[in-house]
Scaffold this motif. Structure first.
Motif, PDB file in Angstrom:
ATOM      1  N   ALA A   1       0.938  -1.063  -0.138  1.00  0.00           N
ATOM      2  CA  ALA A   1       0.065   0.101   0.004  1.00  0.00           C
ATOM      3  C   ALA A   1       0.811   1.303  -0.055  1.00  0.00           C
ATOM      4  O   ALA A   1       0.806   2.033  -0.855  1.00  0.00           O
ATOM      5  CB  ALA A   1      -0.975  -0.017   1.243  1.00  0.00           C
ATOM      6  N   GLY A   2       1.782   1.204   0.825  1.00  0.00           N
ATOM      7  CA  GLY A   2       2.788   2.263   0.761  1.00  0.00           C
ATOM      8  C   GLY A   2       3.512   2.680  -0.222  1.00  0.00           C
ATOM      9  O   GLY A   2       3.784   3.683  -0.827  1.00  0.00           O
TER      10      GLY A   2
ATOM     11  N   LEU B   1       1.024   4.163  -2.890  1.00  0.00           N
ATOM     12  CA  LEU B   1       0.826   5.594  -2.635  1.00  0.00           C
ATOM     13  C   LEU B   1       1.846   6.371  -3.074  1.00  0.00           C
ATOM     14  O   LEU B   1       1.785   7.634  -3.442  1.00  0.00           O
ATOM     15  CB  LEU B   1       0.511   5.840  -0.979  1.00  0.00           C
ATOM     16  CG  LEU B   1      -0.754   5.103  -0.413  1.00  0.00           C
ATOM     17  CD1 LEU B   1      -0.581   5.334   1.026  1.00  0.00           C
ATOM     18  CD2 LEU B   1      -1.885   6.208  -0.997  1.00  0.00           C
ATOM     19  N   ARG B   2       3.183   5.786  -3.366  1.00  0.00           N
ATOM     20  CA  ARG B   2       4.223   6.454  -3.534  1.00  0.00           C
ATOM     21  C   ARG B   2       4.652   6.153  -5.047  1.00  0.00           C
ATOM     22  O   ARG B   2       5.917   6.258  -5.523  1.00  0.00           O
ATOM     23  CB  ARG B   2       5.626   6.471  -2.898  1.00  0.00           C
ATOM     24  CG  ARG B   2       5.418   6.571  -1.495  1.00  0.00           C
ATOM     25  CD  ARG B   2       4.663   8.098  -1.051  1.00  0.00           C
ATOM     26  NE  ARG B   2       5.608   9.153  -1.626  1.00  0.00           N
ATOM     27  CZ  ARG B   2       5.479  10.610  -1.726  1.00  0.00           C
ATOM     28  NH1 ARG B   2       4.221  10.896  -1.067  1.00  0.00           N
ATOM     29  NH2 ARG B   2       6.426  11.181  -2.091  1.00  0.00           N
ATOM     30  N   GLY B   3       3.710   5.763  -6.037  1.00  0.00           N
ATOM     31  CA  GLY B   3       3.835   5.620  -7.421  1.00  0.00           C
ATOM     32  C   GLY B   3       4.356   4.330  -7.999  1.00  0.00           C
ATOM     33  O   GLY B   3       4.533   4.288  -9.220  1.00  0.00           O
TER      34      GLY B   3
ATOM     35  N   ASN C   1      -9.140  -1.549   5.885  1.00  0.00           N
ATOM     36  CA  ASN C   1      -9.063  -0.370   6.605  1.00  0.00           C
ATOM     37  C   ASN C   1      -7.913   0.732   5.840  1.00  0.00           C
ATOM     38  O   ASN C   1      -7.756   1.905   6.476  1.00  0.00           O
ATOM     39  CB  ASN C   1      -8.781  -0.358   8.204  1.00  0.00           C
ATOM     40  CG  ASN C   1     -10.143  -0.661   8.831  1.00  0.00           C
ATOM     41  OD1 ASN C   1     -11.199  -0.014   8.501  1.00  0.00           O
ATOM     42  ND2 ASN C   1      -9.943  -1.536   9.641  1.00  0.00           N
ATOM     43  N   HIS C   2      -7.298   0.066   5.156  1.00  0.00           N
ATOM     44  CA  HIS C   2      -6.018   0.870   4.635  1.00  0.00           C
ATOM     45  C   HIS C   2      -6.235   0.930   3.047  1.00  0.00           C
ATOM     46  O   HIS C   2      -6.663   1.879   2.348  1.00  0.00           O
ATOM     47  CB  HIS C   2      -4.767   0.318   4.923  1.00  0.00           C
ATOM     48  CG  HIS C   2      -4.536   0.331   6.341  1.00  0.00           C
ATOM     49  ND1 HIS C   2      -5.044  -0.401   7.262  1.00  0.00           N
ATOM     50  CD2 HIS C   2      -3.574   1.282   7.136  1.00  0.00           C
ATOM     51  CE1 HIS C   2      -4.797  -0.129   8.594  1.00  0.00           C
ATOM     52  NE2 HIS C   2      -3.890   0.855   8.537  1.00  0.00           N
TER      53      HIS C   2
ATOM     54  N   PHE D   1      -7.948   4.389   1.411  1.00  0.00           N
ATOM     55  CA  PHE D   1      -7.169   5.493   1.112  1.00  0.00           C
ATOM     56  C   PHE D   1      -7.911   6.591  -0.050  1.00  0.00           C
ATOM     57  O   PHE D   1      -7.808   7.699   0.108  1.00  0.00           O
ATOM     58  CB  PHE D   1      -5.694   5.190   0.828  1.00  0.00           C
ATOM     59  CG  PHE D   1      -5.015   4.537   1.989  1.00  0.00           C
ATOM     60  CD1 PHE D   1      -5.273   5.107   3.431  1.00  0.00           C
ATOM     61  CD2 PHE D   1      -3.943   3.523   1.809  1.00  0.00           C
ATOM     62  CE1 PHE D   1      -4.364   4.789   4.378  1.00  0.00           C
ATOM     63  CE2 PHE D   1      -3.055   3.036   2.944  1.00  0.00           C
ATOM     64  CZ  PHE D   1      -3.507   3.657   4.097  1.00  0.00           C
TER      65      PHE D   1
ATOM     66  N   TRP E   1     -10.516   6.995  -1.350  1.00  0.00           N
ATOM     67  CA  TRP E   1     -11.750   7.533  -1.157  1.00  0.00           C
ATOM     68  C   TRP E   1     -11.721   8.499  -0.049  1.00  0.00           C
ATOM     69  O   TRP E   1     -12.321   9.538  -0.098  1.00  0.00           O
ATOM     70  CB  TRP E   1     -12.939   6.648  -0.898  1.00  0.00           C
ATOM     71  CG  TRP E   1     -14.352   7.092  -1.278  1.00  0.00           C
ATOM     72  CD1 TRP E   1     -14.886   7.135  -2.109  1.00  0.00           C
ATOM     73  CD2 TRP E   1     -15.234   7.445  -0.151  1.00  0.00           C
ATOM     74  NE1 TRP E   1     -16.372   7.787  -2.112  1.00  0.00           N
ATOM     75  CE2 TRP E   1     -16.287   8.033  -0.555  1.00  0.00           C
ATOM     76  CE3 TRP E   1     -14.893   7.662   1.385  1.00  0.00           C
ATOM     77  CZ2 TRP E   1     -17.313   8.618  -0.039  1.00  0.00           C
ATOM     78  CZ3 TRP E   1     -15.965   8.294   2.166  1.00  0.00           C
ATOM     79  CH2 TRP E   1     -16.995   8.698   1.490  1.00  0.00           C
ATOM     80  N   MET E   2     -11.267   8.090   0.997  1.00  0.00           N
ATOM     81  CA  MET E   2     -11.170   8.816   2.191  1.00  0.00           C
ATOM     82  C   MET E   2     -10.221  10.174   1.981  1.00  0.00           C
ATOM     83  O   MET E   2     -10.546  10.875   2.782  1.00  0.00           O
ATOM     84  CB  MET E   2     -11.052   7.976   3.555  1.00  0.00           C
ATOM     85  CG  MET E   2      -9.744   7.524   4.063  1.00  0.00           C
ATOM     86  SD  MET E   2      -9.844   6.736   5.471  1.00  0.00           S
ATOM     87  CE  MET E   2      -8.006   6.626   5.724  1.00  0.00           C
ATOM     88  N   TYR E   3      -9.246   9.845   1.410  1.00  0.00           N
ATOM     89  CA  TYR E   3      -8.353  11.062   1.057  1.00  0.00           C
ATOM     90  C   TYR E   3      -8.831  11.765  -0.033  1.00  0.00           C
ATOM     91  O   TYR E   3      -8.321  12.525  -0.730  1.00  0.00           O
ATOM     92  CB  TYR E   3      -7.037  10.493   0.924  1.00  0.00           C
ATOM     93  CG  TYR E   3      -6.354   9.962   1.955  1.00  0.00           C
ATOM     94  CD1 TYR E   3      -6.708  10.097   3.334  1.00  0.00           C
ATOM     95  CD2 TYR E   3      -5.065   9.016   1.813  1.00  0.00           C
ATOM     96  CE1 TYR E   3      -5.862   9.463   4.621  1.00  0.00           C
ATOM     97  CE2 TYR E   3      -4.641   8.408   2.742  1.00  0.00           C
ATOM     98  CZ  TYR E   3      -4.673   8.754   4.232  1.00  0.00           C
ATOM     99  OH  TYR E   3      -4.265   8.088   5.218  1.00  0.00           O
ATOM    100  N   ASN E   4     -10.173  11.813  -0.281  1.00  0.00           N
ATOM    101  CA  ASN E   4     -10.944  12.515  -1.253  1.00  0.00           C
ATOM    102  C   ASN E   4     -10.121  12.451  -2.700  1.00  0.00           C
ATOM    103  O   ASN E   4      -9.981  13.543  -3.334  1.00  0.00           O
ATOM    104  CB  ASN E   4     -11.067  13.827  -0.958  1.00  0.00           C
ATOM    105  CG  ASN E   4     -12.010  14.686  -1.671  1.00  0.00           C
ATOM    106  OD1 ASN E   4     -12.970  14.384  -2.104  1.00  0.00           O
ATOM    107  ND2 ASN E   4     -11.623  16.187  -1.750  1.00  0.00           N
ATOM    108  N   GLU E   5      -9.857  11.361  -3.246  1.00  0.00           N
ATOM    109  CA  GLU E   5      -9.390  11.079  -4.600  1.00  0.00           C
ATOM    110  C   GLU E   5      -7.912  11.755  -4.649  1.00  0.00           C
ATOM    111  O   GLU E   5      -7.726  12.103  -5.752  1.00  0.00           O
ATOM    112  CB  GLU E   5     -10.625  11.651  -5.667  1.00  0.00           C
ATOM    113  CG  GLU E   5     -11.887  11.333  -5.370  1.00  0.00           C
ATOM    114  CD  GLU E   5     -12.166   9.850  -5.749  1.00  0.00           C
ATOM    115  OE1 GLU E   5     -11.669   9.307  -6.416  1.00  0.00           O
ATOM    116  OE2 GLU E   5     -13.010   9.258  -4.969  1.00  0.00           O
ATOM    117  N   GLN E   6      -7.298  12.096  -3.652  1.00  0.00           N
ATOM    118  CA  GLN E   6      -5.901  12.486  -3.779  1.00  0.00           C
ATOM    119  C   GLN E   6      -5.027  11.686  -3.919  1.00  0.00           C
ATOM    120  O   GLN E   6      -3.803  12.201  -4.463  1.00  0.00           O
ATOM    121  CB  GLN E   6      -5.731  13.512  -2.729  1.00  0.00           C
ATOM    122  CG  GLN E   6      -6.764  14.741  -2.567  1.00  0.00           C
ATOM    123  CD  GLN E   6      -6.988  15.218  -1.162  1.00  0.00           C
ATOM    124  OE1 GLN E   6      -7.799  16.103  -0.758  1.00  0.00           O
ATOM    125  NE2 GLN E   6      -6.357  14.908   0.034  1.00  0.00           N
ATOM    126  N   VAL E   7      -5.330  10.651  -3.817  1.00  0.00           N
ATOM    127  CA  VAL E   7      -4.169   9.336  -4.052  1.00  0.00           C
ATOM    128  C   VAL E   7      -4.772   8.251  -4.851  1.00  0.00           C
ATOM    129  O   VAL E   7      -5.943   8.112  -4.906  1.00  0.00           O
ATOM    130  CB  VAL E   7      -3.645   8.766  -2.721  1.00  0.00           C
ATOM    131  CG1 VAL E   7      -3.364  10.034  -1.817  1.00  0.00           C
ATOM    132  CG2 VAL E   7      -4.869   8.043  -1.848  1.00  0.00           C
TER     133      VAL E   7
END
Lengths: 309, 354
Positions: free
Chosen positions: B68-69, B72-74, B96-97, B101, B103-109
């Motif tokens: 996941a990490g 998130l970093r490409g 939960n991760h 991510f 959706w709860m980060y508002n489509e920013q990732v």
């Protein structure tokens, strides 16, 4: 040496800057607790009162591109990272202008290279993965992950420590030991030593028991220097004190106990001793105005609509 | 040229992904050559791409979080969970991760992680190494669940998933599929049509799929129009085919089989379209019966206006653990004889008894 990576500032400037950062978190969190009963916020909150020096001391060392992963008690980390108080208030109020447009709330923030999540322990392997991704990409960015003593009970944390050390992730673990997990004191939840947990995985651990931002910053600078030079993950164990409840109204400690903690371990007077009374008054006035305006602006912001789903 | 097996196809899909996409990494237990993974899907990968194939400690949750990490970093990590039974160990990370991510980060990732895992029984591995557990992940908002059958090109499906997904994706590989030869449209006993894909899947917070997830329709070659629709995925589709042949030849009951590769978000459009013709639906799955994939498909078909459903049934594993003994395992997991019996029973029903 200590501030080698920080922007050039005079000593006095530096002290003012730090006091401002500490006081900004303090006022934000006090406002949250003060306004909660009025019903403006959704859900719950976990305030950072008393622990401000940890976030400010550690995150002052960040460089461009560095990553922060925080936990349920993330407001202080977010603000110290440079996050906007109005956007954070708006997120707590469930407004469209919030950090995540009201979808995440208090514990689930994402802005630039700052992330937080509210499930204990699960963020640790995610942070290891982020650190490794930057290493694999050849980027100089390092990752800082904030954990609490309550998280020491979660098994996945130890998977993350093992993997971080095994693959030499460029990562700083910051463990804020506020000695209480919700209402359970450390001695009812923890066997063995905290530092030994990191050391068992070959991760050097530096331990501090202070509320003074200066030594915290110095230690973080030193450890992040090692992380940046390829020495693998490092741990910073910060014994600290939480002045507020776990969330709200769930503090089982006596008022006297908390008063004693505030007298002995408040980071603000410690830092204030390095400033003139005039500077303190000026910073307080400016921050009070900023936080008050941020709160009022957020309160006037619109709620998200169904399109946000 | 010998027909390729599902295993070879998946292996080639992975090699293709590593060759074409520099950001692809693989994390899994015992994946290094010469062993090449417990089921050999990753064979050859670590020799060709030693820097990007990471053999890991036995830490399913840890490596899923790591992925996941990385995502998130490409990067585009692929996780192998050695046995599907162990996806319980990654449940918190997925729910939960990974699946939260974006959706709860508002489509920013975005979180483009593919988690592959061998699933299923019929090999005598017993209660904790034989289960079919994807039903527990089908109702998770924000997660794709895909399962290939021995039809079409499972390796291409895997390649597309790795290359194009923007969201976490669970890729279910039934263990008994691995050695089956791939069926193509020239298959002797069946006609196989690739359907354009179901109608828009039920909304679960995911944007529309960024790659095709084919759905197949199989009929016994030369058979008259079908009067029963079978719906199955993965290895159950293979069992359904065996049953269809016998039903056609011995009982003159003609079925058409719909094989989706997308399990979640559930997309029942092609099944509904088939039921509109046959009016009878038998849903097949290797997982336990209660609250399963079949229950959801049946509900979606029944809910559709003018569904025309006259008779419907679910055939699944008994709601029991999977026993180790082959004698007992065959009683718990549905096989071709059970499919035949259920289809015959269904065909006799004139109206829904419910």
């Amino acid at each position: 040496m200590i501030r080698r990576n920080c922007s050039p500032m005079t000593e006095a400037n530096h002290s003012q800057h730090r006091y401002r950062a500490l006081y900004r978190i303090r006022r934000f969190e006090e406002t949250v607790l003060e306004k909660f009963p009025t019903g403006v916020f959704f859900g719950t909150t976990h305030t950072y009162l008393g622990q401000e020096a940890n976030a400010v001391g550690v995150l002052e060392c960040l460089q461009q591109g560095d990553i922060v992963f925080s936990n349920h008690r993330c407001h202080g980390h977010f603000l110290a990272y440079g996050g906007d108080a109005r956007a954070l208030f708006a997120e707590l109020m469930g407004r469209a202008t919030g950090v995540c447009a009201g979808k995440g709330g208090s514990q689930h923030l994402q802005w630039k290279n700052f992330y937080s999540n509210g499930v204990q322990g699960g963020i640790a392997p995610v942070a290891v993965g982020m650190a490794l991704a930057e290493k694999f990409k050849g980027s100089p960015a390092v990752t800082v992950v904030f954990l609490g003593d309550g998280t020491l009970g979660e098994g996945v944390l130890y998977e993350a420590l093992n993997l971080a050390s095994l693959w030499r992730a460029p990562l700083l673990f910051v463990l804020e030991n506020n000695r209480i997990a919700q209402t359970t004191p450390l001695e009812l939840a923890l066997a063995g030593a905290i530092a030994a947990r990191f050391q068992a995985f070959g991760i050097p651990c530096t331990e501090l028991d202070t509320s003074d931002v200066e030594p915290i910053n110095a230690a973080a600078q030193e450890l992040l220097g090692r992380v940046r030079s390829g020495d693998g993950p490092q741990a910073l164990l910060l014994h600290t004190q939480r002045f507020g409840p776990h969330s709200k109204g769930d503090d089982t400690r006596t008022p006297q106990e908390i008063e004693n903690l505030k007298r002995q371990r408040d980071p603000l007077p410690i830092q204030a001793a390095r400033l003139t009374p005039e500077w303190i008054a000026q910073i307080q006035a400016e921050v009070d105005a900023e936080i008050s305006a941020a709160f009022q602006q957020a309160l006037a912001d619109p709620f998200p609509t169904a399109e946000a789903l | 040229m010998a027909m390729r097996s599902v295993l070879e196809s998946l292996n080639q899909g992975l090699l293709r992904a590593f060759t074409a996409i520099p950001s692809v990494y693989l994390l899994g237990e015992d994946v290094l050559d010469p062993y090449g993974g417990a089921f050999k899907v990753t064979r050859g990968l670590s020799s060709a791409f030693p820097q990007r194939v990471l053999t890991t400690p036995i830490s399913e949750a840890g490596i899923t979080g790591l992925a996941a990490g990385m995502a998130l970093r490409g990067l585009r990590p692929v996780v192998e969970v050695m046995f599907g039974d162990f996806i319980t160990l990654i449940a918190d990370q997925v729910l939960n991760h990974l699946a939260k991510f974006r959706w709860m980060y508002n489509e920013q990732v975005t979180v483009p992680v593919v988690i592959r895992t061998p699933m299923g029984g019929r090999r005598g591995y017993g209660p904790t190494h034989s289960q079919t557990l994807e039903k527990h992940f089908i109702g998770m908002p924000g997660l794709h669940v895909i399962a290939p059958a021995a039809i079409g090109d499972p390796g291409d499906l895997l390649y597309q998933a790795i290359h194009k997904t923007r969201d976490p994706l669970l890729f279910i590989e039934n263990k008994l599929l691995y050695l089956l030869p791939l069926q193509s449209e020239e298959q002797a006993d069946f006609t196989i049509e690739t359907l354009p894909g179901a109608d828009k899947p039920a909304w679960n917070g995911l944007p529309e799929s960024t790659f095709p997830t084919p759905c197949y329709r199989l009929r016994v070659r030369g058979a008259p129009p079908a009067t029963v629709t079978l719906a199955a995925y993965g290895y159950m589709a293979h069992i359904a085919q065996q049953a269809m042949l016998e039903l056609a030849l011995e009982h003159e009951l003609f079925c058409e089989l719909i094989v989706p590769t997308r399990l979640a978000p559930v997309a029942a459009g092609e099944i509904r379209a088939s039921v509109a013709r046959t009016q009878r639906l038998l849903v097949l799955e290797e997982g336990t019966r209660a609250l399963g994939w079949g229950a959801e498909v049946l509900a979606q078909v029944a809910e559709a206006p003018g569904a025309g459903l006259r008779a419907a049934a679910r055939l699944a594993a008994l709601d029991l653990p999977v026993p180790a003994s082959g004698a007992l395992e065959a009683l718990v997991l549905p096989g071709a004889p059970e499919v035949i019996a259920a289809a015959l029973k269904l065909a006799e029903k004139q109206t829904l008894s419910i």
